[in-house]
Design a protein around this motif. Structure first.
Motif, PDB file in Angstrom:
ATOM      1  N   MET A  38       6.116 -24.405  -1.456  1.00  0.00           N
ATOM      2  CA  MET A  38       6.771 -25.161  -2.531  1.00  0.00           C
ATOM      3  C   MET A  38       8.280 -25.108  -2.331  1.00  0.00           C
ATOM      4  SD  MET A  38       4.647 -24.018  -5.947  1.00  0.00           S
ATOM      5  CE  MET A  38       5.262 -22.327  -5.909  1.00  0.00           C
ATOM      6  N   SER A  39       8.945 -26.277  -2.481  1.00  0.00           N
ATOM      7  CA  SER A  39      10.390 -26.290  -2.274  1.00  0.00           C
ATOM      8  C   SER A  39      11.151 -27.212  -3.215  1.00  0.00           C
ATOM      9  CB  SER A  39      10.696 -26.688  -0.828  1.00  0.00           C
ATOM     10  OG  SER A  39      10.200 -27.996  -0.583  1.00  0.00           O
ATOM     11  N   CYS A  40      10.441 -28.017  -4.023  1.00  0.00           N
ATOM     12  CA  CYS A  40      11.151 -28.997  -4.848  1.00  0.00           C
ATOM     13  C   CYS A  40      10.333 -29.319  -6.103  1.00  0.00           C
ATOM     14  CB  CYS A  40      11.399 -30.273  -4.045  1.00  0.00           C
ATOM     15  SG  CYS A  40       9.878 -31.094  -3.542  1.00  0.00           S
ATOM     16  N   ASN A  41      10.881 -30.194  -6.933  1.00  0.00           N
ATOM     17  CA  ASN A  41      10.195 -30.565  -8.169  1.00  0.00           C
ATOM     18  C   ASN A  41       8.888 -31.305  -7.904  1.00  0.00           C
ATOM     19  OD1 ASN A  41      11.922 -29.366  -9.998  1.00  0.00           O
ATOM     20  ND2 ASN A  41      13.239 -31.158 -10.174  1.00  0.00           N
ATOM     21  N   HIS A  42       8.820 -32.042  -6.816  1.00  0.00           N
ATOM     22  CA  HIS A  42       7.557 -32.699  -6.468  1.00  0.00           C
ATOM     23  C   HIS A  42       6.476 -31.641  -6.244  1.00  0.00           C
ATOM     24  CE1 HIS A  42       4.578 -35.282  -4.622  1.00  0.00           C
ATOM     25  NE2 HIS A  42       4.530 -34.415  -3.625  1.00  0.00           N
ATOM     26  N   CYS A  43       6.846 -30.566  -5.568  1.00  0.00           N
ATOM     27  CA  CYS A  43       5.895 -29.471  -5.322  1.00  0.00           C
ATOM     28  C   CYS A  43       5.435 -28.851  -6.639  1.00  0.00           C
ATOM     29  CB  CYS A  43       6.542 -28.395  -4.451  1.00  0.00           C
ATOM     30  SG  CYS A  43       7.104 -28.960  -2.837  1.00  0.00           S
ATOM     31  N   VAL A  44       6.375 -28.645  -7.540  1.00  0.00           N
ATOM     32  CA  VAL A  44       6.052 -28.080  -8.854  1.00  0.00           C
ATOM     33  C   VAL A  44       5.039 -28.970  -9.562  1.00  0.00           C
ATOM     34  CG1 VAL A  44       6.970 -27.563 -11.151  1.00  0.00           C
ATOM     35  CG2 VAL A  44       8.251 -26.867  -9.108  1.00  0.00           C
ATOM     36  N   ASN A  45       5.309 -30.275  -9.586  1.00  0.00           N
ATOM     37  CA  ASN A  45       4.403 -31.211 -10.256  1.00  0.00           C
ATOM     38  C   ASN A  45       3.038 -31.253  -9.586  1.00  0.00           C
ATOM     39  OD1 ASN A  45       6.367 -31.908 -12.126  1.00  0.00           O
ATOM     40  ND2 ASN A  45       7.112 -33.620 -10.906  1.00  0.00           N
ATOM     41  N   ALA A  46       3.010 -31.187  -8.263  1.00  0.00           N
ATOM     42  CA  ALA A  46       1.743 -31.229  -7.538  1.00  0.00           C
ATOM     43  C   ALA A  46       0.894 -29.999  -7.845  1.00  0.00           C
ATOM     44  CB  ALA A  46       1.991 -31.331  -6.033  1.00  0.00           C
ATOM     45  N   VAL A  47       1.512 -28.827  -7.845  1.00  0.00           N
ATOM     46  CA  VAL A  47       0.774 -27.588  -8.092  1.00  0.00           C
ATOM     47  C   VAL A  47       0.330 -27.514  -9.553  1.00  0.00           C
ATOM     48  CG1 VAL A  47       0.947 -25.068  -8.171  1.00  0.00           C
ATOM     49  CG2 VAL A  47       1.807 -26.324  -6.180  1.00  0.00           C
ATOM     50  N   ALA A  74      -2.492 -29.955 -10.068  1.00  0.00           N
ATOM     51  CA  ALA A  74      -3.743 -29.502  -9.464  1.00  0.00           C
ATOM     52  C   ALA A  74      -4.423 -28.462 -10.344  1.00  0.00           C
ATOM     53  CB  ALA A  74      -3.479 -28.930  -8.071  1.00  0.00           C
ATOM     54  N   VAL A  75      -3.636 -27.547 -10.891  1.00  0.00           N
ATOM     55  CA  VAL A  75      -4.176 -26.516 -11.785  1.00  0.00           C
ATOM     56  C   VAL A  75      -4.762 -27.170 -13.034  1.00  0.00           C
ATOM     57  CG1 VAL A  75      -3.562 -24.541 -13.232  1.00  0.00           C
ATOM     58  CG2 VAL A  75      -2.669 -24.691 -10.902  1.00  0.00           C
ATOM     59  N   LYS A  76      -4.036 -28.145 -13.587  1.00  0.00           N
ATOM     60  CA  LYS A  76      -4.513 -28.845 -14.787  1.00  0.00           C
ATOM     61  C   LYS A  76      -5.807 -29.597 -14.501  1.00  0.00           C
ATOM     62  CE  LYS A  76      -3.126 -32.132 -18.320  1.00  0.00           C
ATOM     63  NZ  LYS A  76      -2.058 -33.000 -18.826  1.00  0.00           N
ATOM     64  N   ASN A  77      -5.870 -30.273 -13.364  1.00  0.00           N
ATOM     65  CA  ASN A  77      -7.076 -31.021 -13.011  1.00  0.00           C
ATOM     66  C   ASN A  77      -8.270 -30.102 -12.778  1.00  0.00           C
ATOM     67  OD1 ASN A  77      -5.789 -33.478 -13.210  1.00  0.00           O
ATOM     68  ND2 ASN A  77      -5.322 -33.606 -11.027  1.00  0.00           N
ATOM     69  N   ALA A  78      -7.993 -28.857 -12.415  1.00  0.00           N
ATOM     70  CA  ALA A  78      -9.067 -27.886 -12.211  1.00  0.00           C
ATOM     71  C   ALA A  78      -9.587 -27.335 -13.537  1.00  0.00           C
ATOM     72  CB  ALA A  78      -8.588 -26.739 -11.316  1.00  0.00           C
ATOM     73  N   GLY A  79      -8.860 -27.591 -14.621  1.00  0.00           N
ATOM     74  CA  GLY A  79      -9.306 -27.141 -15.935  1.00  0.00           C
ATOM     75  C   GLY A  79      -8.560 -25.947 -16.483  1.00  0.00           C
ATOM     76  N   ALA A  80      -7.348 -25.728 -15.962  1.00  0.00           N
ATOM     77  CA  ALA A  80      -6.542 -24.595 -16.416  1.00  0.00           C
ATOM     78  C   ALA A  80      -5.124 -25.098 -16.695  1.00  0.00           C
ATOM     79  CB  ALA A  80      -6.523 -23.507 -15.350  1.00  0.00           C
ATOM     80  N   THR A  81      -4.236 -24.185 -17.089  1.00  0.00           N
ATOM     81  CA  THR A  81      -2.830 -24.528 -17.230  1.00  0.00           C
ATOM     82  C   THR A  81      -2.023 -23.633 -16.313  1.00  0.00           C
ATOM     83  OG1 THR A  81      -2.527 -23.028 -19.106  1.00  0.00           O
ATOM     84  CG2 THR A  81      -3.057 -25.312 -19.621  1.00  0.00           C
ATOM     85  N   GLY A  82      -0.976 -24.199 -15.735  1.00  0.00           N
ATOM     86  CA  GLY A  82      -0.158 -23.428 -14.812  1.00  0.00           C
ATOM     87  C   GLY A  82       1.308 -23.722 -15.005  1.00  0.00           C
ATOM     88  N   LYS A  83       2.135 -22.721 -14.775  1.00  0.00           N
ATOM     89  CA  LYS A  83       3.584 -22.858 -14.853  1.00  0.00           C
ATOM     90  C   LYS A  83       4.176 -22.285 -13.576  1.00  0.00           C
ATOM     91  CE  LYS A  83       7.566 -23.633 -16.808  1.00  0.00           C
ATOM     92  NZ  LYS A  83       8.122 -24.950 -16.536  1.00  0.00           N
ATOM     93  N   GLY A 129      -2.049 -28.985  -0.243  1.00  0.00           N
ATOM     94  CA  GLY A 129      -1.289 -28.657   0.967  1.00  0.00           C
ATOM     95  C   GLY A 129      -0.480 -27.380   0.889  1.00  0.00           C
ATOM     96  N   TYR A 130      -0.739 -26.558  -0.110  1.00  0.00           N
ATOM     97  CA  TYR A 130      -0.001 -25.302  -0.275  1.00  0.00           C
ATOM     98  C   TYR A 130      -0.919 -24.124   0.033  1.00  0.00           C
ATOM     99  CZ  TYR A 130       2.992 -28.597  -2.621  1.00  0.00           C
ATOM    100  OH  TYR A 130       3.759 -29.686  -2.889  1.00  0.00           O
ATOM    101  N   ASP A 131      -0.322 -23.002   0.393  1.00  0.00           N
ATOM    102  CA  ASP A 131      -1.102 -21.805   0.723  1.00  0.00           C
ATOM    103  C   ASP A 131      -1.007 -20.806  -0.420  1.00  0.00           C
ATOM    104  OD1 ASP A 131      -1.866 -22.635   3.322  1.00  0.00           O
ATOM    105  OD2 ASP A 131       0.103 -22.063   4.083  1.00  0.00           O
TER     106      ASP A 131
END
Length: 66
Positions: A11-20, A23-32, A62-64
């Motif tokens: 992760m390196s930018c706001n796009h990465c933040v939004n993507a992660v 993804a967490v939200k779509n999986a059924g959780a909340t993430g910050k 695409g993140y580890d």
């Protein structure tokens, strides 16, 4: 509800933040995401979604998760 903090590399930018967080939200959780520390704090109901499912959703973007 359960809370866990995951280390996420790549992760390196706001796009990465939004993507992660998306993804967490779509999986059924909340993430910050905390970009400076490369972590995401996830709140989830372990009766509805597994931690492995959440990790897989992040990795599908695409993140580890380490």
């Amino acid at each position: 509800m359960k809370q866990v903090t995951l280390n996420v590399q790549g992760m390196s930018c706001n796009h990465c933040v939004n993507a992660v967080e998306g993804a967490v939200k779509n999986a059924g959780a909340t993430g910050k995401v905390d970009l400076p520390s490369n972590t995401v704090t996830v709140d989830y109901d372990e009766n509805k979604v597994s931690l492995d499912t959440i990790k897989a959703a992040i990795e599908d973007q695409g993140y580890d998760v380490v």
